[in-house]
Design a protein around this motif. Sequence first.
Motif, mmCIF file in Angstrom:
data_model
loop_
_atom_site.group_PDB
_atom_site.id
_atom_site.type_symbol
_atom_site.label_atom_id
_atom_site.label_comp_id
_atom_site.label_asym_id
_atom_site.label_seq_id
_atom_site.Cartn_x
_atom_site.Cartn_y
_atom_site.Cartn_z
ATOM 1 N N THR A 108 66.984 -8.483 -36.723
ATOM 2 C CA THR A 108 67.743 -9.619 -36.212
ATOM 3 C C THR A 108 69.222 -9.402 -36.542
ATOM 4 N N ILE A 109 70.077 -10.210 -35.934
ATOM 5 C CA ILE A 109 71.500 -10.167 -36.264
ATOM 6 C C ILE A 109 71.682 -10.423 -37.750
ATOM 7 N N TYR A 166 84.383 11.038 -44.651
ATOM 8 C CA TYR A 166 83.304 10.181 -45.150
ATOM 9 C C TYR A 166 83.401 8.794 -44.507
ATOM 10 N N PHE A 167 84.593 8.217 -44.536
ATOM 11 C CA PHE A 167 84.739 6.870 -43.988
ATOM 12 C C PHE A 167 84.690 6.838 -42.472
ATOM 13 N N ALA A 168 85.020 7.946 -41.825
ATOM 14 C CA ALA A 168 84.842 8.001 -40.367
ATOM 15 C C ALA A 168 83.365 7.800 -40.033
ATOM 16 N N GLY A 169 82.489 8.394 -40.823
ATOM 17 C CA GLY A 169 81.052 8.193 -40.626
ATOM 18 C C GLY A 169 80.628 6.755 -40.886
ATOM 19 N N MET A 170 81.208 6.142 -41.907
ATOM 20 C CA MET A 170 80.885 4.743 -42.203
ATOM 21 C C MET A 170 81.360 3.835 -41.058
ATOM 22 N N ILE A 171 82.512 4.152 -40.492
ATOM 23 C CA ILE A 171 83.041 3.367 -39.377
ATOM 24 C C ILE A 171 82.137 3.505 -38.156
ATOM 25 N N GLU A 172 81.673 4.713 -37.880
ATOM 26 C CA GLU A 172 80.732 4.910 -36.776
ATOM 27 C C GLU A 172 79.491 4.046 -36.974
ATOM 28 N N HIS A 173 79.005 3.992 -38.198
ATOM 29 C CA HIS A 173 77.840 3.168 -38.529
ATOM 30 C C HIS A 173 78.127 1.689 -38.261
ATOM 31 N N ASP A 174 79.267 1.209 -38.766
ATOM 32 C CA ASP A 174 79.654 -0.187 -38.515
ATOM 33 C C ASP A 174 79.702 -0.466 -37.021
ATOM 34 N N GLU A 175 80.433 0.367 -36.296
ATOM 35 C CA GLU A 175 80.649 0.127 -34.868
ATOM 36 C C GLU A 175 79.340 0.154 -34.084
ATOM 37 N N HIS A 176 78.429 1.027 -34.464
ATOM 38 C CA HIS A 176 77.110 1.068 -33.828
ATOM 39 C C HIS A 176 76.435 -0.297 -33.942
ATOM 40 N N HIS A 177 76.432 -0.839 -35.153
ATOM 41 C CA HIS A 177 75.770 -2.133 -35.353
ATOM 42 C C HIS A 177 76.555 -3.288 -34.735
ATOM 43 N N PHE A 178 77.872 -3.228 -34.761
ATOM 44 C CA PHE A 178 78.660 -4.296 -34.132
ATOM 45 C C PHE A 178 78.399 -4.320 -32.625
ATOM 46 N N ARG A 179 78.279 -3.142 -32.000
ATOM 47 C CA ARG A 179 77.941 -3.087 -30.567
ATOM 48 C C ARG A 179 76.568 -3.701 -30.316
ATOM 49 N N GLN A 180 75.607 -3.389 -31.181
ATOM 50 C CA GLN A 180 74.268 -3.956 -31.032
ATOM 51 C C GLN A 180 74.313 -5.477 -31.090
ATOM 52 N N ARG A 240 76.903 -7.486 -30.472
ATOM 53 C CA ARG A 240 77.570 -8.006 -29.261
ATOM 54 C C ARG A 240 76.611 -7.975 -28.059
ATOM 55 N N GLN A 241 75.877 -6.887 -27.909
ATOM 56 C CA GLN A 241 74.946 -6.777 -26.795
ATOM 57 C C GLN A 241 73.834 -7.807 -26.888
ATOM 58 N N ALA A 242 73.325 -8.030 -28.090
ATOM 59 C CA ALA A 242 72.258 -9.029 -28.258
ATOM 60 C C ALA A 242 72.772 -10.419 -27.900
ATOM 61 N N LEU A 243 74.005 -10.705 -28.257
ATOM 62 C CA LEU A 243 74.564 -12.019 -27.958
ATOM 63 C C LEU A 243 74.887 -12.178 -26.472
ATOM 64 N N GLU A 244 75.249 -11.097 -25.813
ATOM 65 C CA GLU A 244 75.556 -11.151 -24.390
ATOM 66 C C GLU A 244 74.300 -11.203 -23.521
#
Length: 153
Positions: free
Chosen positions: A38-39, A131-145, A147-151
């Motif tokens: 879930t979100i 290292y943090f570029a990978g963490m950002i990719e992880h964040d953005e992956h979940h933030f997109r998920q 947003r998509q669930a809410l849309e």
Amino acid sequence: MKASEIVWHNEESVRFMQSLSKLSEEEWRRPLGPGKWTIAEVAGHFAPWDRFILERRLPYLIVGDPMPEGPGADELNAGSARNSRERSRDETIDEFVSVRRQLITALRDLPDGDWSRDFQIGKSRMTLGHYFAGMIEHDEHHFRQIRQALESE
């Protein structure tokens, strides 16, 4: 990735997570898809990882000691998802904001030289920027998920 970009992303992530406080309980508990978290569960899994970075990555980088083993990702994620099911939306968001702001402060306090120094985790060598570029990719992956669930509804 530059330190300023990493700090900026983390500041934006705080704003994004705070924006979720307007969600209804139904939206907050909405799965990202069939059989998915879930979100609430996604939101709740960030703080334990941020805490791990604060406690088990950055201090070792600063003194140059070998990095300790990371937690079992499945175990940590399952525990954080379980906790998120038991907590309110506001508790989960507040924890994220608190821990992420601690991380932002720690990142801002790092000397410039620490950002380009190589370190090793397991068999991988990298810089803090990588290292943090990978963490950002992880964040953005979940933030997109999220947003998509809410849309989708």
